[in-house]
Design an enzyme around this catalytic site. Structure first.
Site, mmCIF file in Angstrom:
data_model
loop_
_atom_site.group_PDB
_atom_site.id
_atom_site.type_symbol
_atom_site.label_atom_id
_atom_site.label_comp_id
_atom_site.label_asym_id
_atom_site.label_seq_id
_atom_site.Cartn_x
_atom_site.Cartn_y
_atom_site.Cartn_z
ATOM 1 N N HIS A 107 0.983 -1.074 -0.070
ATOM 2 C CA HIS A 107 -0.080 0.127 -0.062
ATOM 3 C C HIS A 107 0.707 1.187 0.105
ATOM 4 O O HIS A 107 0.248 2.350 -0.048
ATOM 5 C CB HIS A 107 -0.952 0.049 1.200
ATOM 6 C CG HIS A 107 -1.917 -1.130 1.312
ATOM 7 N ND1 HIS A 107 -2.768 -1.380 0.184
ATOM 8 C CD2 HIS A 107 -2.146 -2.060 2.155
ATOM 9 C CE1 HIS A 107 -3.496 -2.476 0.495
ATOM 10 N NE2 HIS A 107 -3.063 -2.856 1.553
ATOM 11 N N ASP A 147 -2.427 -10.672 -2.200
ATOM 12 C CA ASP A 147 -2.983 -10.346 -1.083
ATOM 13 C C ASP A 147 -4.425 -10.001 -1.238
ATOM 14 O O ASP A 147 -4.848 -9.748 -2.393
ATOM 15 C CB ASP A 147 -2.143 -8.992 -0.561
ATOM 16 C CG ASP A 147 -2.376 -8.567 0.760
ATOM 17 O OD1 ASP A 147 -1.648 -8.806 1.788
ATOM 18 O OD2 ASP A 147 -3.453 -7.757 0.991
ATOM 19 N N HIS A 205 -6.121 -7.391 -0.586
ATOM 20 C CA HIS A 205 -6.110 -6.096 -0.579
ATOM 21 C C HIS A 205 -5.361 -5.627 -2.018
ATOM 22 O O HIS A 205 -4.521 -6.253 -2.257
ATOM 23 C CB HIS A 205 -5.743 -5.336 0.525
ATOM 24 C CG HIS A 205 -6.089 -5.458 1.815
ATOM 25 N ND1 HIS A 205 -5.611 -6.143 2.790
ATOM 26 C CD2 HIS A 205 -7.502 -5.130 2.518
ATOM 27 C CE1 HIS A 205 -6.480 -6.509 3.869
ATOM 28 N NE2 HIS A 205 -7.657 -5.578 3.548
ATOM 29 N N ASP A 213 -4.060 -12.914 4.045
ATOM 30 C CA ASP A 213 -5.345 -12.481 4.360
ATOM 31 C C ASP A 213 -6.475 -12.832 3.482
ATOM 32 O O ASP A 213 -7.672 -12.528 3.682
ATOM 33 C CB ASP A 213 -5.150 -11.079 4.511
ATOM 34 C CG ASP A 213 -4.442 -10.201 3.681
ATOM 35 O OD1 ASP A 213 -4.085 -10.634 2.349
ATOM 36 O OD2 ASP A 213 -4.318 -8.881 3.919
HETATM 37 ZN ZN LIG Z 1 -3.897 -7.173 2.849
#
Ligand SMILES: [Zn+2]
Length: 350
Positions: free
Chosen positions: A159, A200, A202, A289
């Site tokens: 991120h 991931d 996200h 995750d």
């Molecule tokens: Zn993540």
């Protein structure tokens, strides 16, 4: 598999972050490192402490102002009257704000995209050590020494943008690894083309931003639909890159509740696109995750499912740098990584 870790990656211990306005404990805990190291040692992997990569590899991705901010912010912040023990911004950068701030409070707002990236005493040491792990793994693979290597990066990185922290991330280890790999591939006379494959749960918005206008790095991300999931403002299918980079960014958002089979079908599709790009190397942004019982869960991947993921990625037959991203079910991390690596190696040795 050859693996790189660093003892400093446990030094990042922010006390809290804000969720829906409420202070909460940070699920991105140092115990994640211990759990993963245990798994690697039990598997008998060749685990090494990553050497200092030097500042050039980080500076190839991140701006000088941002690197100076990360290094100095905590010491400057705690000198402020009535300051918290970790830097959390109370102003944010907007498109109408045109000047770089001098104050650490202003710089926190400039360089932190959300309240989920608190900077505590050991944050800089930990994220720098994590990027050292990524660079060591990239060098091992891009030099031709190893077909694959694993970097135990913590805190995660995908991120983080060129000058922006966010979502538990500070330095973008996958981007730093990709950039370092490009340099070494070119030095060996190989096509300087790298794919970053982000699995991931996200969207890897920081990685997307770093390579947005680049045609030598193909960024592919499979993630939960951002219309209902972090990072909300990036990760949609229409985001395809710009300028020379147009068409070299592929987002594959999947609905919340996506099953393991549907996730793995998307992984195969993502790898098919990567195959058409014909990279010399893959950087795999590996998050656990996507696990069905992760505290941030959105997908239904099981522990054996990570073995299927490992096999599928290895079957692409490309040199692979595995960079650890998220995964917050600490009690299951060892089993999930073991399953992934067993699957990866079973397919690699065939
Ligand atoms: Zn993540």
């Amino acid at each position: 598999m050859r693996c790189f870790h660093h003892p400093d990656t446990v030094l990042h211990r922010p006390p809290q972050f804000l969720v829906r306005g409420q202070p909460k404990p940070v699920p991105e805990k140092p115990e994640r490192v211990t759990a993963v190291l245990d798994a690697l040692n039990r598997r008998g992997d060749r685990v090494e402490v990553a050497p200092d990569a030097g500042p050039a590899a980080r500076a190839a991705v991140h701006s000088p102002e941002y690197l100076a901010f990360l290094e100095t912010a905590h010491a400057r912040w705690i000198k402020l009257p009535d300051a918290s023990s970790a830097v959390i911004p109370n102003v944010h950068r907007g498109p109408d704000m045109l000047s770089y701030p001098v104050s650490v409070v202003g710089q926190a707002g400039y360089h932190m995209s959300d309240t989920a990236c608190p900077i505590a005493e050991g944050t800089w040491a930990a994220t720098r050590a994590a990027s050292d792990c990524a660079v060591a793994a990239a060098r091992a693979v891009a030099s031709g020494e190893e077909p694959a290597a694993y970097a135990l990066c913590r805190p995660p990185g995908h991120h983080a943008g060129r000058d922006m922290a966010g979502g538990f991330c500070y330095l973008n280890h996958a981007a730093i690894a990709a950039q370092e790999a490009l340099r070494l591939l070119a030095g060996r006379g190989l096509p300087p083309r790298v794919a970053v494959f982000d699995v991931d749960v996200h969207h890897g918005n920081g990685t997307q931003a770093v390579f947005w206008e680049r045609d030598d790095v193909f960024v592919v991300s499979i993630h939960a639909d951002p219309s209902e999931f972090y990072p909300f403002m990036a990760g949609y299918g229409h985001e395809r890159g710009a300028g020379r980079g147009e068409g070299f960014n592929l987002n594959m958002p999947l609905p919340l509740g996506t099953s393991e089979d549907d996730f793995l079908a998307a992984v195969r599709d993502g790898l098919a696109s990567i195959g058409r790009f014909a990279p010399s190397l893959i950087v795999l942004s590996l998050g656990f995750d996507t696990f069905k019982d992760d505290p941030l869960a959105a997908f239904g991947v099981t522990t054996p499912g990570f073995g299927r993921l490992g096999r599928t990625v290895a079957e692409a037959g490309l040199p692979t740098v595995v960079v650890q991203e998220g995964g917050y079910a600490v009690d299951h991390l060892a089993a999930n990584l073991t399953s992934f690596l067993n699957g990866f190696e079973a397919a690699s040795t065939r």
